[in-house]
Design a protein around this motif. Structure first.
Motif, mmCIF file in Angstrom:
data_model
loop_
_atom_site.group_PDB
_atom_site.id
_atom_site.type_symbol
_atom_site.label_atom_id
_atom_site.label_comp_id
_atom_site.label_asym_id
_atom_site.label_seq_id
_atom_site.Cartn_x
_atom_site.Cartn_y
_atom_site.Cartn_z
ATOM 1 N N TRP A 259 6.878 116.045 31.110
ATOM 2 C CA TRP A 259 5.801 116.156 30.597
ATOM 3 C C TRP A 259 6.235 117.017 29.208
ATOM 4 N N PRO A 260 7.014 118.159 29.427
ATOM 5 C CA PRO A 260 7.275 118.976 28.077
ATOM 6 C C PRO A 260 8.229 118.214 26.894
ATOM 7 N N VAL B 42 7.348 112.409 26.358
ATOM 8 C CA VAL B 42 6.048 112.123 25.887
ATOM 9 C C VAL B 42 5.817 111.404 24.616
ATOM 10 N N ARG C 135 2.866 109.069 27.577
ATOM 11 C CA ARG C 135 1.973 109.749 26.791
ATOM 12 C C ARG C 135 0.390 109.401 27.410
ATOM 13 N N SER D 213 -7.266 122.785 28.105
ATOM 14 C CA SER D 213 -5.899 123.448 27.932
ATOM 15 C C SER D 213 -5.604 124.585 28.672
ATOM 16 N N MET E 90 -5.000 123.307 32.430
ATOM 17 C CA MET E 90 -3.565 122.657 32.499
ATOM 18 C C MET E 90 -2.546 123.631 32.233
ATOM 19 N N GLY E 91 -2.627 124.412 31.117
ATOM 20 C CA GLY E 91 -1.756 125.488 30.935
ATOM 21 C C GLY E 91 -1.437 126.293 32.184
ATOM 22 N N CYS F 273 0.520 124.166 34.750
ATOM 23 C CA CYS F 273 2.174 124.032 34.403
ATOM 24 C C CYS F 273 2.894 125.085 34.413
ATOM 25 N N ARG G 294 10.510 124.197 19.788
ATOM 26 C CA ARG G 294 10.648 123.106 20.462
ATOM 27 C C ARG G 294 11.645 122.997 21.572
ATOM 28 N N HIS H 115 1.219 125.648 26.559
ATOM 29 C CA HIS H 115 0.567 124.357 26.517
ATOM 30 C C HIS H 115 0.168 124.147 25.199
ATOM 31 N N LEU H 116 -0.560 124.904 24.417
ATOM 32 C CA LEU H 116 -0.920 124.780 23.157
ATOM 33 C C LEU H 116 0.241 124.560 22.613
ATOM 34 N N ALA I 147 3.052 123.164 23.071
ATOM 35 C CA ALA I 147 3.507 121.854 23.673
ATOM 36 C C ALA I 147 2.742 120.890 23.181
ATOM 37 N N VAL I 148 1.406 120.707 23.155
ATOM 38 C CA VAL I 148 0.598 119.684 22.805
ATOM 39 C C VAL I 148 0.648 119.800 21.234
ATOM 40 N N LEU J 21 4.021 117.968 20.188
ATOM 41 C CA LEU J 21 4.366 116.730 20.899
ATOM 42 C C LEU J 21 3.256 115.776 20.051
ATOM 43 N N TYR J 22 2.239 116.108 19.667
ATOM 44 C CA TYR J 22 1.172 115.313 19.122
ATOM 45 C C TYR J 22 1.073 115.662 17.755
#
Lengths: 204, 204
Positions: free
Chosen positions: A118-119, A123, A129, A163, A166-167, A170, B111, B171-172, B174-175, B178-179
């Motif tokens: 995931w990290p 992805v 993804r 977020s 999920m955060g 995780c 990252r 999480h923030l 990572a998103v 990644l996105y």
DNA sequence: GACAATTTTCGAAGAATATTCGAATTTAAT
DNA sequence: ATTAAATTCGAATATTCTTCGAAAATTGTC
């Protein structure tokens, strides 16, 4: 029974594939992907090394297969649990906790998914993804419904709420896995969910 | 000036090391560690491949050097920002946001740290874990003080609060990474902090 | 400034791992 | 029984990581 109607050859081939994924899950989950060689995976699976390439394009492809092979079981469990509850708020809670239970019961998979896949750059691959997005959207949808039902405040942005959940999920999982399970995952997850949810509720 | 009093030879050696770490940060950050070969790192750094081993024991060791070389700058920034605020609650908020600013300004480092190091087996190494722990404890301490000052509810477990904040932060980030940075990191982080903090506050 | 001691650099070689190829084997279809 | 198709895997190649030690550069001493 699909398996029984499959030709002998195909069935054997499929079983082989499953043995390889099982071996990979275990080894990747315990030592990490980078520290695990395909030679080791092949040995544990009981197949010759080059045979891995009959099933997977390369190592990365094998890595991706690990979570994929678990999604079905995970989603089944999550929806089964959620359907047993009434009201989106209760469903969200049940889903979150069932998710933690699944991780607790399949720590190798949890480690591969939460810590390695995931990290990571994986992805970036559309295939992975897509699955991850679906995972998150499930939470978004439940939050949205709880807002519509008036259980959560109208101010709540469902994506932000997702977020947050999920955060937490995780982070909790990562610490649990990396620090040799210093707490009972589901108990602590319950406390965490309840704490987080306070900020979702309607101000009275 | 330390650098100027160093002997010529030592200074060059140090500059070389820095060039290697800079190259590694950039490449690891963009392509991921597993997808980056030391040959590429050496080429970008402008040194022959075997010279990497004059500075780092192995690849893993080079990986570990990436976050380490940033901690100092990060911590300086965080404490400077926090000291400008009064009251632990404001300090916590400022720290959290400054942290996000640092990530926004150093995405390659972010990252490597958030996606490759922190979740990975690398945290198993005592050296890295120590740094990570220190990171988290900083938050625990600020929360603890806010509780003591009566700004946050006495019911709040500082560790749980830290998990929530760190989880959100990870999480923030990572998103965001990644996105392809779909939102302004600090703005969204602010909304997230404020939402999370609701559950920390004293019930009136 | 010459010489020895020390440190730094890096070419060449080795080891480990990932990956490909294609021929041999097994199963399925006619 | 024979052919076609799919599956398996030994042998060889490619890539990447890592080591070794001799050459080069710098520093310290007289």
């Amino acid at each position: 029974m699909v398996a029984n109607t499959l030709k002998l050859k195909q069935r054997r081939s499929r079983e082989r594939r499953e043995r390889i994924v099982a071996a990979a899950t275990r080894l990747f989950g315990r030592r990490g992907i980078a520290q695990t060689s395909l030679t080791e995976v092949a040995k544990l699976a009981g197949v010759p090394l080059p045979s891995l390439y009959d099933y997977f394009k390369d190592k990365q492809d094998l890595v991706a297969a690990v979570p994929e092979d678990n999604y079905l079981a995970l989603y089944e469990r999550l929806t089964a649990v959620a359907n047993g509850k009434q009201g989106p708020r209760q469903q969200l809670r049940a889903t979150f906790l069932a998710n933690l239970e699944y991780i607790r019961d399949n720590p190798d998979w949890g480690r591969v998914f939460f810590l390695e896949i995931w990290p990571s750059a994986a992805v970036g691959q559309a295939r992975i993804r897509k699955a991850v997005d679906r995972y998150g959207l499930h939470y978004v949808e439940l939050i949205r419904r709880a807002v519509a039902a008036g259980e959560y405040t109208r101010d709540l942005d469902p994506y932000l709420g997702m977020s947050l959940l999920m955060g937490s999920l995780c982070h909790l999982t990562a610490v649990w896995l990396l620090y040799r399970k210093p707490y009972e995952l589901v108990d602590r997850g319950t406390a965490m969910f309840d704490l987080t949810e306070v900020s979702f509720l309607r101000r009275s």
